[in-house]
Design a protein around this motif. Structure first.
Motif, mmCIF file in Angstrom:
data_model
loop_
_atom_site.group_PDB
_atom_site.id
_atom_site.type_symbol
_atom_site.label_atom_id
_atom_site.label_comp_id
_atom_site.label_asym_id
_atom_site.label_seq_id
_atom_site.Cartn_x
_atom_site.Cartn_y
_atom_site.Cartn_z
ATOM 1 N N GLU A 26 0.832 -1.199 0.000
ATOM 2 C CA GLU A 26 0.000 0.000 0.000
ATOM 3 C C GLU A 26 0.877 1.262 0.000
ATOM 4 N N SER A 61 -6.506 -0.722 -6.079
ATOM 5 C CA SER A 61 -7.812 -1.375 -6.056
ATOM 6 C C SER A 61 -7.665 -2.871 -5.788
ATOM 7 N N SER A 62 -6.735 -3.506 -6.476
ATOM 8 C CA SER A 62 -6.512 -4.952 -6.271
ATOM 9 C C SER A 62 -6.081 -5.250 -4.844
ATOM 10 N N TYR A 64 -6.761 -3.448 -2.146
ATOM 11 C CA TYR A 64 -7.888 -3.274 -1.235
ATOM 12 C C TYR A 64 -8.938 -4.363 -1.413
ATOM 13 N N GLU A 65 -9.100 -4.849 -2.620
ATOM 14 C CA GLU A 65 -10.027 -5.965 -2.823
ATOM 15 C C GLU A 65 -9.498 -7.217 -2.131
ATOM 16 N N LEU A 70 -13.562 -3.223 0.271
ATOM 17 C CA LEU A 70 -14.216 -3.100 -1.024
ATOM 18 C C LEU A 70 -14.585 -1.669 -1.395
ATOM 19 N N SER A 73 -11.464 -0.255 -2.658
ATOM 20 C CA SER A 73 -11.156 -0.905 -3.926
ATOM 21 C C SER A 73 -11.929 -0.253 -5.069
#
Length: 144
Positions: A26, A61-62, A64-65, A70, A73
């Protein structure tokens, strides 16, 4: 902007992501995002910077997914999408910048649609995205 710097940050982020070191990934992705967002806004005709900025957003995004955040993400899928949509519709932007933004939208839309298959997003948003997909298809045909 130094390509080496953001490329290195994305590479380090990818390495950490692959090793499940989420906080480190991150950090590196966020640093790359900050550099690229600034660089793209200062040079909106640089396709390499735009694509790298979109990539940094998709990496976040990936991440956080993967960590089940979500809302974040989806946010990092929609940030570049919304910005490019705004630019492509702007009365003030010149035609080259609008064209580049439209090309960028063709990169930001598919991941959002894919995300919506696995995770709920509002029905109005899905309808708007489907309409935009048609606009992008029409614009691509018109450009050829």
């Amino acid at each position: 902007m130094e390509n080496v710097q953001w490329q290195s940050l994305l590479t380090q982020g990818n390495n950490c992501f692959n090793e499940n070191q989420w906080q480190k990934a991150e950090y590196f992705y966020s640093e790359a995002y900050d550099l690229l967002a600034f660089g793209y806004r200062n040079n909106p005709l640089c396709i390499e910077t735009m694509m790298a900025w979109i990539c940094s957003c998709h990496n976040l995004s990936s991440l956080y997914e993967k960590t089940n955040k979500l809302t974040l993400s989806l946010k990092f899928l929609t940030v570049p999408h919304d910005y490019l949509k705004k630019v492509s519709e702007s009365e003030k932007a010149d035609s080259d910048i609008k064209l580049l933004a439209l090309k960028g939208l063709s990169l930001t839309l598919p991941p959002i649609l894919e995300f919506s298959k696995s995770h709920p997003i509002c029905d109005d948003c899905i309808e708007e995205l489907a309409n935009l997909k048609n606009v992008i298809s029409f614009a691509k045909r018109k450009m050829h």
